[in-house]
Design a protein around this motif. Structure first.
Motif, PDB file in Angstrom:
ATOM      1  N   ASN A  38       0.734  -1.220   0.032  1.00 37.05           N
ATOM      2  CA  ASN A  38      -0.174  -0.022   0.009  1.00 37.05           C
ATOM      3  C   ASN A  38       0.983   1.232  -0.108  1.00 37.05           C
ATOM      4  OD1 ASN A  38      -2.772  -0.995   0.248  1.00 37.05           O
ATOM      5  ND2 ASN A  38      -1.915  -1.911   2.259  1.00 37.05           N
ATOM      6  N   TRP A  39       0.515   2.221  -0.888  1.00 35.51           N
ATOM      7  CA  TRP A  39       1.383   3.320  -0.951  1.00 35.51           C
ATOM      8  C   TRP A  39       0.572   4.730  -1.354  1.00 35.51           C
ATOM      9  CZ3 TRP A  39       6.607   2.503  -3.598  1.00 35.51           C
ATOM     10  CH2 TRP A  39       7.172   3.800  -3.954  1.00 35.51           C
ATOM     11  N   TRP A  40       0.805   5.938  -0.299  1.00 38.81           N
ATOM     12  CA  TRP A  40       0.050   6.717  -0.663  1.00 38.81           C
ATOM     13  C   TRP A  40       1.243   7.897  -0.651  1.00 38.81           C
ATOM     14  CZ3 TRP A  40       0.230   9.928   3.650  1.00 38.81           C
ATOM     15  CH2 TRP A  40       0.144   9.368   4.941  1.00 38.81           C
ATOM     16  N   GLU A  41       0.612   9.260  -1.138  1.00 38.20           N
ATOM     17  CA  GLU A  41       1.571  10.522  -0.662  1.00 38.20           C
ATOM     18  C   GLU A  41       0.719  11.671  -0.639  1.00 38.20           C
ATOM     19  OE1 GLU A  41       2.901  12.038  -5.023  1.00 38.20           O
ATOM     20  OE2 GLU A  41       3.556   9.958  -4.760  1.00 38.20           O
ATOM     21  N   ILE A  42       1.270  12.543   0.233  1.00 37.26           N
ATOM     22  CA  ILE A  42       0.819  13.802   0.386  1.00 37.26           C
ATOM     23  C   ILE A  42       1.678  14.998  -0.179  1.00 37.26           C
ATOM     24  CG2 ILE A  42       0.002  15.719   2.022  1.00 37.26           C
ATOM     25  CD1 ILE A  42      -0.805  13.441   3.682  1.00 37.26           C
ATOM     26  N   ASN A  43       1.370  15.844  -0.993  1.00 37.56           N
ATOM     27  CA  ASN A  43       2.219  16.871  -1.570  1.00 37.56           C
ATOM     28  C   ASN A  43       1.749  18.203  -1.386  1.00 37.56           C
ATOM     29  OD1 ASN A  43       3.745  15.005  -3.444  1.00 37.56           O
ATOM     30  ND2 ASN A  43       1.794  14.512  -3.918  1.00 37.56           N
ATOM     31  N   GLY A  44       2.729  19.292  -1.119  1.00 40.87           N
ATOM     32  CA  GLY A  44       2.540  20.555  -1.008  1.00 40.87           C
ATOM     33  C   GLY A  44       3.402  21.463  -2.164  1.00 40.87           C
ATOM     34  N   ASN A  45       2.791  21.697  -3.046  1.00 37.77           N
ATOM     35  CA  ASN A  45       3.735  22.266  -4.319  1.00 37.77           C
ATOM     36  C   ASN A  45       3.135  23.890  -4.433  1.00 37.77           C
ATOM     37  OD1 ASN A  45       5.036  19.805  -5.016  1.00 37.77           O
ATOM     38  ND2 ASN A  45       3.264  19.293  -6.155  1.00 37.77           N
ATOM     39  N   VAL A  46       4.369  24.362  -5.114  1.00 33.45           N
ATOM     40  CA  VAL A  46       4.207  25.881  -5.196  1.00 33.45           C
ATOM     41  C   VAL A  46       3.851  25.725  -7.154  1.00 33.45           C
ATOM     42  CG1 VAL A  46       5.205  28.266  -5.617  1.00 33.45           C
ATOM     43  CG2 VAL A  46       5.154  26.867  -3.463  1.00 33.45           C
ATOM     44  N   ASN A  47       3.123  26.354  -7.610  1.00 38.18           N
ATOM     45  CA  ASN A  47       3.087  26.207  -9.071  1.00 38.18           C
ATOM     46  C   ASN A  47       3.439  27.906  -9.401  1.00 38.18           C
ATOM     47  OD1 ASN A  47       2.136  23.652  -8.666  1.00 38.18           O
ATOM     48  ND2 ASN A  47      -0.042  24.217  -9.322  1.00 38.18           N
ATOM     49  N   TYR A  48       4.393  27.918 -10.400  1.00 33.85           N
ATOM     50  CA  TYR A  48       4.771  29.316 -10.970  1.00 33.85           C
ATOM     51  C   TYR A  48       4.239  29.185 -12.596  1.00 33.85           C
ATOM     52  CZ  TYR A  48       7.170  33.379 -12.632  1.00 33.85           C
ATOM     53  OH  TYR A  48       7.431  34.627 -13.252  1.00 33.85           O
ATOM     54  N   TYR A  49       3.335  30.140 -12.945  1.00 31.13           N
ATOM     55  CA  TYR A  49       2.882  29.989 -14.344  1.00 31.13           C
ATOM     56  C   TYR A  49       3.691  30.890 -15.197  1.00 31.13           C
ATOM     57  CZ  TYR A  49      -1.314  27.571 -12.975  1.00 31.13           C
ATOM     58  OH  TYR A  49      -2.261  26.704 -12.401  1.00 31.13           O
ATOM     59  N   PHE A  50       4.438  30.185 -16.300  1.00 35.99           N
ATOM     60  CA  PHE A  50       5.164  30.800 -17.279  1.00 35.99           C
ATOM     61  C   PHE A  50       4.298  31.167 -18.302  1.00 35.99           C
ATOM     62  CE2 PHE A  50       7.931  27.555 -15.241  1.00 35.99           C
ATOM     63  CZ  PHE A  50       9.075  28.439 -14.787  1.00 35.99           C
ATOM     64  N   ILE A  51       3.226  30.565 -18.804  1.00 32.05           N
ATOM     65  CA  ILE A  51       2.363  31.036 -19.973  1.00 32.05           C
ATOM     66  C   ILE A  51       0.850  30.627 -19.331  1.00 32.05           C
ATOM     67  CG2 ILE A  51       1.495  30.336 -22.096  1.00 32.05           C
ATOM     68  CD1 ILE A  51       4.287  28.913 -22.581  1.00 32.05           C
ATOM     69  N   GLN A  52       0.328  32.152 -19.833  1.00 32.46           N
ATOM     70  CA  GLN A  52      -1.161  31.915 -19.209  1.00 32.46           C
ATOM     71  C   GLN A  52      -2.140  32.458 -20.554  1.00 32.46           C
ATOM     72  OE1 GLN A  52      -2.382  32.802 -14.989  1.00 32.46           O
ATOM     73  NE2 GLN A  52      -0.400  33.524 -14.819  1.00 32.46           N
ATOM     74  N   ASP A  53      -1.886  31.878 -21.656  1.00 39.71           N
ATOM     75  CA  ASP A  53      -2.565  32.393 -22.685  1.00 39.71           C
ATOM     76  C   ASP A  53      -4.191  31.973 -22.607  1.00 39.71           C
ATOM     77  OD1 ASP A  53      -0.371  33.260 -24.062  1.00 39.71           O
ATOM     78  OD2 ASP A  53      -0.088  31.588 -25.123  1.00 39.71           O
ATOM     79  N   GLU A  54      -5.044  32.354 -23.208  1.00 38.84           N
ATOM     80  CA  GLU A  54      -6.362  32.255 -23.250  1.00 38.84           C
ATOM     81  C   GLU A  54      -6.469  30.745 -23.541  1.00 38.84           C
ATOM     82  OE1 GLU A  54     -10.254  33.451 -25.463  1.00 38.84           O
ATOM     83  OE2 GLU A  54      -9.123  34.923 -24.781  1.00 38.84           O
ATOM     84  N   GLY A  55      -7.039  29.761 -22.706  1.00 42.06           N
ATOM     85  CA  GLY A  55      -7.111  28.270 -23.107  1.00 42.06           C
ATOM     86  C   GLY A  55      -6.064  27.384 -22.672  1.00 42.06           C
ATOM     87  N   PHE A  56      -4.822  28.024 -22.455  1.00 41.36           N
ATOM     88  CA  PHE A  56      -3.714  27.291 -22.129  1.00 41.36           C
ATOM     89  C   PHE A  56      -2.823  27.737 -21.223  1.00 41.36           C
ATOM     90  CE2 PHE A  56       0.707  25.905 -22.929  1.00 41.36           C
ATOM     91  CZ  PHE A  56       0.558  24.048 -22.972  1.00 41.36           C
ATOM     92  N   HIS A  57      -2.470  27.000 -19.844  1.00 42.28           N
ATOM     93  CA  HIS A  57      -1.599  27.697 -18.999  1.00 42.28           C
ATOM     94  C   HIS A  57      -0.455  26.446 -18.685  1.00 42.28           C
ATOM     95  CE1 HIS A  57      -5.775  29.485 -17.349  1.00 42.28           C
ATOM     96  NE2 HIS A  57      -5.427  29.960 -18.448  1.00 42.28           N
ATOM     97  N   LEU A  58       0.768  27.042 -18.820  1.00 40.70           N
ATOM     98  CA  LEU A  58       1.788  26.216 -18.460  1.00 40.70           C
ATOM     99  C   LEU A  58       2.437  26.624 -17.243  1.00 40.70           C
ATOM    100  CD1 LEU A  58       3.576  23.758 -19.647  1.00 40.70           C
ATOM    101  CD2 LEU A  58       4.870  25.387 -20.767  1.00 40.70           C
ATOM    102  N   TYR A  59       2.715  25.805 -16.329  1.00 40.50           N
ATOM    103  CA  TYR A  59       3.543  26.010 -15.258  1.00 40.50           C
ATOM    104  C   TYR A  59       4.710  24.964 -14.745  1.00 40.50           C
ATOM    105  CZ  TYR A  59       0.302  22.671 -13.008  1.00 40.50           C
ATOM    106  OH  TYR A  59      -0.566  21.331 -12.886  1.00 40.50           O
ATOM    107  N   GLY A  60       5.592  25.672 -14.033  1.00 42.27           N
ATOM    108  CA  GLY A  60       6.417  24.747 -13.326  1.00 42.27           C
ATOM    109  C   GLY A  60       6.105  24.347 -11.738  1.00 42.27           C
ATOM    110  N   LEU A  61       6.491  23.519 -11.465  1.00 39.63           N
ATOM    111  CA  LEU A  61       6.229  23.062  -9.806  1.00 39.63           C
ATOM    112  C   LEU A  61       7.372  22.531  -8.998  1.00 39.63           C
ATOM    113  CD1 LEU A  61       5.841  19.855  -8.860  1.00 39.63           C
ATOM    114  CD2 LEU A  61       3.780  20.314 -10.579  1.00 39.63           C
ATOM    115  N   GLY A  62       7.192  23.045  -7.708  1.00 37.27           N
ATOM    116  CA  GLY A  62       8.060  22.722  -6.892  1.00 37.27           C
ATOM    117  C   GLY A  62       7.654  22.524  -5.548  1.00 37.27           C
TER     118      GLY A  62
END
Length: 170
Positions: A75-99
């Motif tokens: 049995n395996w589970w995980e909890i994550n707490g990430n920060v997302n930084y959006y590089f692209i936020q065009d209409e309809g598409f959002h690209l982000y890096g996370l850490g």
């Protein structure tokens, strides 16, 4: 057991604090994930709380389906707490890096039977690690936002996690 309660309480406190501070988009969602170390699918829940125009905090939980190999059940589970930084936020598409931070818990149960003799083994271990990755949201112009995410968990053995799902604007 106390560690699980402490982590869960801290997670809820942190999520509540972020919700009270967020003034930008807030989303909750569900995801389907695949982990390369466990080599199995999992289901999860996630949230995203906007902090700035291009920055959000994103807690998530993934529970991987139990895996059985002979008499051994994992049995395996995980909890994550990430920060997302959006590089692209065009209409309809959002690209982000996370850490961010990761807590992974793995438990193993084994019932081994040798005729008249048998024994049972039960073990559990939890570890903290770091997440690095990227993701994309598809803004369909409604309250439903499909997304995909790829992250690497830096932890003993490491694990690449590919996730996809939907987020709902609230």
């Amino acid at each position: 057991m106390k560690t699980k309660k402490l982590i869960f309480t801290a997670f809820l406190f942190f999520a509540g604090l972020v919700v009270s501070q967020a003034q930008i988009d807030t989303r909750i969602g569900a995801e389907l994930a695949y982990g390369t170390e466990i080599e199995n699918l999992g289901i999860g829940a996630n949230a995203e709380f906007g902090v700035l125009d291009n920055l959000s905090i994103s807690p998530s939980f993934i529970y991987y389906f139990p895996k059985e190999e002979g008499p051994i059940k994992v049995n395996w589970w995980e909890i994550n707490g990430n920060v997302n930084y959006y590089f692209i936020q065009d209409e309809g598409f959002h690209l982000y890096g996370l850490g961010g931070l990761n807590y992974t818990n793995v438990s193993i149960d084994a019932d081994i039977d040798y005729g008249d003799f048998g024994y049972s083994v039960d073990s559990s271990d939890g570890r903290f690690g770091l997440n690095l990755g990227a993701g994309a949201n598809m803004d369909l112009g409604s309250n439903i936002m499909p997304f995909a995410e790829l992250k690497y968990v830096i932890i003993d053995g490491g694990q690449l996690v590919l996730a996809a799902g939907v987020k709902f604007n609230i």
